[in-house]
Design a protein around this motif. Structure first.
Motif, PDB file in Angstrom:
ATOM      1  N   GLY A 169      65.235  33.645 -32.924  1.00  0.00           N
ATOM      2  CA  GLY A 169      64.349  32.800 -32.121  1.00  0.00           C
ATOM      3  C   GLY A 169      63.184  33.580 -31.542  1.00  0.00           C
ATOM      4  O   GLY A 169      62.038  33.130 -31.582  1.00  0.00           O
ATOM      5  N   GLN A 206      66.958  28.751 -28.464  1.00  0.00           N
ATOM      6  CA  GLN A 206      65.932  29.151 -29.439  1.00  0.00           C
ATOM      7  C   GLN A 206      65.309  27.942 -30.132  1.00  0.00           C
ATOM      8  O   GLN A 206      64.189  28.003 -30.618  1.00  0.00           O
ATOM      9  CB  GLN A 206      66.518  30.108 -30.491  1.00  0.00           C
ATOM     10  N   THR A 210      61.239  28.009 -30.130  1.00  0.00           N
ATOM     11  CA  THR A 210      60.431  28.059 -31.349  1.00  0.00           C
ATOM     12  C   THR A 210      59.549  26.814 -31.456  1.00  0.00           C
ATOM     13  O   THR A 210      58.375  26.912 -31.819  1.00  0.00           O
ATOM     14  CB  THR A 210      61.334  28.158 -32.599  1.00  0.00           C
TER      15      THR A 210
END
Ligand code: ZN
Length: 317
Positions: A169, A206, A210
């Motif tokens: 991530g 994550q 992202t």
């Protein structure tokens, strides 16, 4: 969501190099020992065979000469089955030679949860770092595709099932932020069993991180191409992999959220044929195109040129 990533081992995909049914004539001179005929026992221990000669295609069972397979970008020469390919091999097949500058190569996970199952997370990490030569399941960096500088993030399934923990991530997020700052397009190539269970909630975070970085990249009117390869599942599929401006897939790739058995057990319904394949999802509009690996580089360059047309001119204030 945290899939049992360890169940996706290389072996379960039927990809271990097998011995050819017929010994290739001049390939080796090791004829000192006559070969024993094959016995039907499935328990026979793994044979000591020379690495890198022949590989049995798990789809059509043809024995493919490894050298031929390499030259064909690990696509079966007989049935076009797409074998798994490492992040390094994929990058090499895509970028112009010597143009790739990797980022954050030394970033490695910390065992925040002190997770111990059958084996400790730390020992798992050490094992996969040894076997893959990678620190974690993604390689990121900036390279050239054709004339276009591009931010490239490529996952590697052979590292803990391509699972996304804090390193995957963070590396992707730093790549995306660098691309936004430098005004570069992004290509992310996914293969993953999902979020990494060994890092629990840190893995799930994550997904948002992202996607948040990609939202800023999108606001800057920069393109993001997501390429889904076999398999792309769970937490990766449910985050950055499906928010591409263009979503591509390799032929035959398994793509989905939960595995088919879980869905079947939960819904008590028969799943339609071809469920969770790239072809099925193309039909239903989730992905935009299926691109064979051999055409991938040329097609990506075309898409990049199309999506960045007019963007390489100096921005007028
Ligand atoms: Zn085949």
């Amino acid at each position: 969501m945290s899939m049992a990533t360890t169940s996706f081992t290389k072996k379960s995909l039927g990809l271990e190099t097998a011995e050819p049914a017929v010994t290739p004539p001049p390939a080796s001179n090791h004829t000192t020992f006559a070969k024993k005929p094959k016995l039907g026992t499935s328990k026979s221990k793994k044979r000591e065979i020379p690495e890198g000669l022949w590989t049995k295609c798990p789809h059509c069972s043809t024995m493919v000469f490894d050298k031929e397979l390499e030259e064909n970008l690990k696509v079966c020469t007989h049935c076009h089955y797409h074998f798994p390919i490492s992040a390094r091999e994929r990058i090499q097949a895509l970028v112009e030679s010597n143009s790739f500058e990797p980022m954050d190569t030394e970033m490695s996970s910390v065992d925040v949860l002190q997770f111990t199952g059958a084996a400790s997370y730390i020992s798992k990490l050490a094992k996969y770092q040894q076997s893959t030569g990678l620190k974690d399941a993604v390689v990121t960096g900036i390279g050239k595709l054709g004339e276009q500088q591009t931010a490239l993030g490529v996952m590697d399934f052979s590292f803990l099932g391509g699972s996304m923990g804090s390193v995957v991530g963070e590396k992707l997020t730093r790549l995306i932020e660098a691309a936004t700052a430098k005004r570069l397009p992004i290509i992310l190539i996914s293969t993953s069993g999902g979020a990494r269970m060994y890092e629990g909630m840190f893995s799930l975070m994550q997904m948002a991180k992202t996607c948040g970085a990609l939202a800023y990249h999108g606001q800057a009117r920069l393109p993001f191409i997501s390429l889904l390869t076999d398999p792309t599942m769970a937490g990766v599929m449910a985050s950055f992999a499906t928010v591409g401006d263009l979503i591509l897939a390799e032929p035959g790739a398994m793509i989905g959220f939960a595995g088919p058995r879980v869905i079947k057990d939960t819904t008590q319904a028969e799943l339609p044929p071809g469920f969770q394949t790239a072809e099925f999802l193309l039909d239903r509009g989730l992905i935009d195109a299926i691109v064979p690996r051999k055409e991938m580089k040329a097609r990506l360059i075309d898409y990049l040129n199309y999506l960045t047309a007019g963007q390489n001119q100096p921005v007028l204030a």
